[in-house]
Design a protein around this motif. Structure first.
Motif, mmCIF file in Angstrom:
data_model
loop_
_atom_site.group_PDB
_atom_site.id
_atom_site.type_symbol
_atom_site.label_atom_id
_atom_site.label_comp_id
_atom_site.label_asym_id
_atom_site.label_seq_id
_atom_site.Cartn_x
_atom_site.Cartn_y
_atom_site.Cartn_z
ATOM 1 N N THR A 39 0.803 -1.226 0.000
ATOM 2 C CA THR A 39 0.000 0.000 0.000
ATOM 3 C C THR A 39 0.835 1.274 0.000
ATOM 4 O OG1 THR A 39 -0.187 -0.083 2.409
ATOM 5 C CG2 THR A 39 -1.952 -1.138 1.131
ATOM 6 N N ASP A 54 4.915 -0.580 3.067
ATOM 7 C CA ASP A 54 3.703 -0.873 3.831
ATOM 8 C C ASP A 54 2.914 -1.968 3.124
ATOM 9 O OD1 ASP A 54 4.064 1.067 5.889
ATOM 10 O OD2 ASP A 54 3.478 2.616 4.464
ATOM 11 N N ALA A 56 -0.654 -4.464 3.493
ATOM 12 C CA ALA A 56 -1.938 -4.669 4.154
ATOM 13 C C ALA A 56 -2.460 -6.055 3.823
ATOM 14 C CB ALA A 56 -2.939 -3.612 3.707
ATOM 15 N N HIS A 60 -4.869 -6.352 8.966
ATOM 16 C CA HIS A 60 -3.517 -6.217 9.487
ATOM 17 C C HIS A 60 -2.666 -5.337 8.558
ATOM 18 C CE1 HIS A 60 -4.356 -9.359 12.382
ATOM 19 N NE2 HIS A 60 -4.866 -10.084 11.395
ATOM 20 N N HIS A 61 -1.910 -4.454 9.158
ATOM 21 C CA HIS A 61 -0.965 -3.625 8.423
ATOM 22 C C HIS A 61 0.426 -3.923 8.961
ATOM 23 C CE1 HIS A 61 -3.923 -1.227 6.265
ATOM 24 N NE2 HIS A 61 -4.678 -1.419 7.338
ATOM 25 N N ARG A 77 5.149 -2.822 13.454
ATOM 26 C CA ARG A 77 3.824 -2.208 13.393
ATOM 27 C C ARG A 77 3.991 -0.864 12.687
ATOM 28 N NH1 ARG A 77 2.984 -4.088 19.137
ATOM 29 N NH2 ARG A 77 1.771 -5.981 18.838
ATOM 30 N N PRO A 78 3.015 -0.469 11.899
ATOM 31 C CA PRO A 78 3.113 0.845 11.227
ATOM 32 C C PRO A 78 3.220 1.974 12.254
ATOM 33 C CG PRO A 78 1.351 -0.471 10.282
ATOM 34 C CD PRO A 78 1.813 -1.189 11.517
#
Length: 149
Positions: A39, A54, A56, A60-61, A77-78
């Motif tokens: 993404t 990134d 997705a 979940h990201h 984690r973002p």
């Protein structure tokens, strides 16, 4: 854990900087393999010491962090804009998919949490040791994936 020269993002051996375009393509293929999508891609500038891809997958990201100077990858984690806190996570499915496509080493959250005094820093150059003394990272992850300038 022995850290390679260039681990701080400084004094990398010549010719070893990764091609972000190639790694981004790897991430697109790996994401597809696990039913996810890329993404966004954030190219590192002067700082941080890593590029961010990134990914997705359903709800979940995942932030795929690719070190800028050595072939090391981590998952996190973002982060929100301006946040320098990195929370490392494990994603075995994505790690397996990336490992099938590249020779970059995927680091686990456990490896990244190793206290720096337990790491072997003997391959690092003097300038890197100066950076470590200045920034005072506590863990391998803080040393490898940093926002130092």
């Amino acid at each position: 854990m022995k850290l390679p020269r260039g681990a701080t993002g400084f004094n990398a051996p010549p010719g070893e900087e990764p091609d972000l375009g190639t790694f981004t393509t790897v991430c697109y293929h790996a994401a597809r393999a696990i039913g996810a999508t890329v993404t966004g891609v954030i190219k590192a500038d002067v700082t941080p010491s890593f590029h961010t891809i990134d990914v997705a997958q359903a709800q979940h990201h995942i932030a795929v962090l690719r070190h800028t100077t050595v072939p090391l990858v981590a998952f996190a984690r973002p982060r929100t804009s301006g946040d320098a806190t990195i929370t490392f996570i494990d994603r075995p499915d994505l790690a397996a998919a990336i490992t099938n496509l590249t020779d970059a080493q995927i680091l686990t959250a456990e490896q990244l949490g190793i206290p720096l005094p337990q790491a072997d820093l003997s391959a690092l150059g003097p300038h890197e040791h100066d950076q470590i003394n200045y920034w005072k990272p506590n863990t391998v992850g803080e040393l490898l994936f940093n926002f130092w300038d």
